[in-house]
Design an enzyme around this catalytic site. Structure first.
Site, short mmCIF file in Angstrom:
data_model
loop_
_atom_site.label_atom_id
_atom_site.label_comp_id
_atom_site.label_asym_id
_atom_site.label_seq_id
_atom_site.Cartn_x
_atom_site.Cartn_y
_atom_site.Cartn_z
N HIS A 172 0.84 -1.20 0.00
CA HIS A 172 0.00 0.00 0.00
C HIS A 172 0.87 1.24 0.00
O HIS A 172 1.94 1.29 0.61
CB HIS A 172 -1.01 0.00 1.15
CG HIS A 172 -0.46 0.17 2.53
ND1 HIS A 172 -0.25 1.41 3.11
CD2 HIS A 172 -0.10 -0.73 3.47
CE1 HIS A 172 0.20 1.25 4.34
NE2 HIS A 172 0.31 -0.03 4.59
N ASP A 215 -0.36 4.48 0.63
CA ASP A 215 -0.80 5.57 1.49
C ASP A 215 -0.16 5.46 2.87
O ASP A 215 0.33 4.40 3.27
CB ASP A 215 -2.33 5.58 1.62
CG ASP A 215 -2.88 4.33 2.27
OD1 ASP A 215 -2.35 3.23 2.00
OD2 ASP A 215 -3.84 4.44 3.06
N ASP A 249 6.05 1.68 7.14
CA ASP A 249 4.65 1.31 6.90
C ASP A 249 4.03 2.23 5.86
O ASP A 249 3.48 3.28 6.19
CB ASP A 249 3.88 1.39 8.22
CG ASP A 249 2.45 0.91 8.12
OD1 ASP A 249 2.12 0.20 7.16
OD2 ASP A 249 1.65 1.25 9.02
N GLU A 272 -5.38 1.95 2.33
CA GLU A 272 -5.25 0.89 3.33
C GLU A 272 -5.33 1.47 4.73
O GLU A 272 -5.97 0.91 5.62
CB GLU A 272 -3.94 0.14 3.12
CG GLU A 272 -3.84 -1.18 3.88
CD GLU A 272 -3.30 -1.06 5.30
OE1 GLU A 272 -3.36 -2.05 6.05
OE2 GLU A 272 -2.80 0.04 5.66
N GLU A 273 -4.67 2.61 4.95
CA GLU A 273 -4.67 3.22 6.27
C GLU A 273 -6.01 3.86 6.61
O GLU A 273 -6.29 4.12 7.78
CB GLU A 273 -3.56 4.28 6.37
CG GLU A 273 -2.14 3.74 6.22
CD GLU A 273 -1.69 2.92 7.41
OE1 GLU A 273 -2.49 2.74 8.35
OE2 GLU A 273 -0.54 2.47 7.41
N GLU A 287 3.97 -5.56 4.09
CA GLU A 287 3.93 -5.01 5.44
C GLU A 287 5.24 -5.36 6.15
O GLU A 287 5.83 -6.42 5.87
CB GLU A 287 2.76 -5.57 6.25
CG GLU A 287 1.38 -5.16 5.75
CD GLU A 287 1.06 -3.70 6.07
OE1 GLU A 287 1.80 -3.08 6.85
OE2 GLU A 287 0.04 -3.20 5.55
N HIS A 292 3.65 4.30 12.36
CA HIS A 292 2.82 5.43 12.79
C HIS A 292 3.50 6.29 13.87
O HIS A 292 2.86 7.17 14.43
CB HIS A 292 1.46 4.96 13.32
CG HIS A 292 0.65 4.18 12.34
ND1 HIS A 292 -0.66 3.83 12.57
CD2 HIS A 292 0.95 3.67 11.11
CE1 HIS A 292 -1.13 3.13 11.54
NE2 HIS A 292 -0.15 3.02 10.64
#
Length: 419
Positions: free
Chosen positions: A68, A70, A96, A131-132, A161, A392
């Protein structure tokens, strides 16, 4: 693609901001890079995903590498710093999950189109959007594209991931977002009635008690029901009603009965809104159906909860009305350790670093594996360099040696799949 080019691909991708719903620039850039790296086809699809393909369109095997593109918010200046352990790339998304996505793009470029055509295998690299955002718009679009009718079901899938370059992730817990909103007429804080915010406390206590009962005897986090409180807010509207909104994100174990859980929560909300002594079966709420269990009254929403369709129920009470909203549901998914894809990684790691052993991980989060796994039911793992504890966070960074080792391991794993 050599190490210097791969690192520049990673750095360039991380340098382009791509919050959920704002991925267009990064997707276009990555598609251009894949085209320049020799992919047979590279484009941005109708969902906004960056897609690169190499190998015959009608190949016997189709392997989807689903990352992903985003990220969550957070401005981390993009830079490469030298450390005693080697160079490190800082930046939002470095772990991530642009690091794993760049690993995919570089590894498939190293395998090359000539090899893929010679071995009758197609590699499809996807930088998926949203995805997020918990909508997984990009993954759902790819899932529907490779549906076994329009295009063949994948023979294997790798999710991008972070798991560390020597580990693969076999499974992810499911997810359900639950929002409770309660409202009641304004009243003085010195009056006899409890303020509306108390309902949020009761909602959270109910979830906590449910978790304690469900998790009794379940020692492993992957097997547990895990709620978290994401948002708590109060406000007063123009009609002079006080409101409280409490949002919870819940991580779900395998084989969790989400409809039964929602039904039990609806029973609590009905009892809270209508009174503990209310006759549930005579409830005036048209979209709430009640049935009896030997041990527990069960209610169910008119439509079952599904990943694509959020459900909502409003229970008008006096003085307190309660609305429950269920959304972003994804069931948990776990792959078996014994399958051709895992064996390809075992051999690939051995060929790159004979002294390392492949590790296996089950994660308590949720990924796009939960979206495509139940539909495709093919061998599937998640792989990518990086320490997932940095996801994050303000300190997100990726060791470049680990990134390059992951590229080499994945390259060998993809070659092994052909045999």
């Amino acid at each position: 693609m050599e190490r210097t080019q791969a690192i520049e691909l990673l750095r360039g991708l991380v340098a382009i901001p791509s919050l959920s719903h704002q991925e267009a620039e990064a997707s276009a850039w990555l598609a251009q890079q894949m085209a320049a790296s020799g992919y047979d086809r590279a484009f941005v699809d109708a969902a906004g995903n960056a897609v690169g393909e190499t190998g015959p369109i009608d190949a016997v095997q189709t392997v989807v590498l689903l990352g992903h593109i985003d990220t969550v918010p957070g401005n981390i200046p993009v830079r490469i710093e030298s450390t005693p352990a080697g160079d490190v790339l800082y930046g939002r998304g470095s772990v991530d999950a642009k690091g794993p996505l760049a690993t995919f793009a570089a590894a498939v470029a190293r395998v090359g189109g000539a090899w893929a055509h010679a071995h009758n295998i197609r590699f499809v690299v996807v930088g998926a959007v949203e995805e997020e955002a918990a909508s997984s718009k990009g993954a759902r679009f790819i899932r529907e594209r490779f549906d076994g009718v329009r295009e063949p079901l994948p023979t294997a899938c790798i999710i991008g991931e972070p798991s560390h370059w020597t580990r693969v992730t076999l499974g992810y817990k499911g997810r359900l977002l639950v929002e409770m909103e309660a409202s009641q007429p304004m009243a003085h804080t010195a009056g006899p009635d409890a303020g509306v915010a108390v309902v949020a406390v009761e909602f959270w206590n109910w979830l906590s008690d449910y978790a304690a009962a469900f998790n009794a005897g379940r020692d492993k986090a992957f097997e547990q029901f895990q709620p978290s409180l994401r948002r708590l807010a109060t406000f007063t509207d123009e009609e002079m009603h006080d409101h409280v909104v409490a949002s919870s994100g819940i991580r779900l174990p395998l084989d969790f009965d989400v409809d039964r859980f929602a039904a039990e929560l609806c029973v609590w909300a009905s009892q809270r809104a209508l009174g503990r002594e209310a006759e549930m079966s005579q409830s005036p709420i048209s979209n709430l159906t009640i049935s009896q269990s030997p041990t527990l009254p069960i209610s169910s929403l008119q439509s079952p909860i599904s990943p694509e369709h959020p459900a909502e129920l409003t229970i008008p009470g006096s003085p307190t009305s309660i609305t429950l909203r269920f959304s972003s549901y994804e069931p948990a998914w776990r792959s078996e350790r014994s399958n051709p894809l895992v064996r390809s990684f075992l051999q690939g790691l051995k060929e790159v670093t004979p002294t390392e052993k492949l590790g296996f991980v089950l994660k308590t989060g949720t990924s796009d594996m939960n979206v495509v796994g139940p539909a495709w039911r093919c061998p599937i793992v998640a792989y990518g360099p990086g320490d997932s504890s940095l996801d994050h966070t303000p300190h997100e960074h990726l060791p470049l040696d680990d990134f390059w080792r992951a590229v080499l391991v994945l390259e060998q794993a993809l070659r092994n799949l052909a045999s």
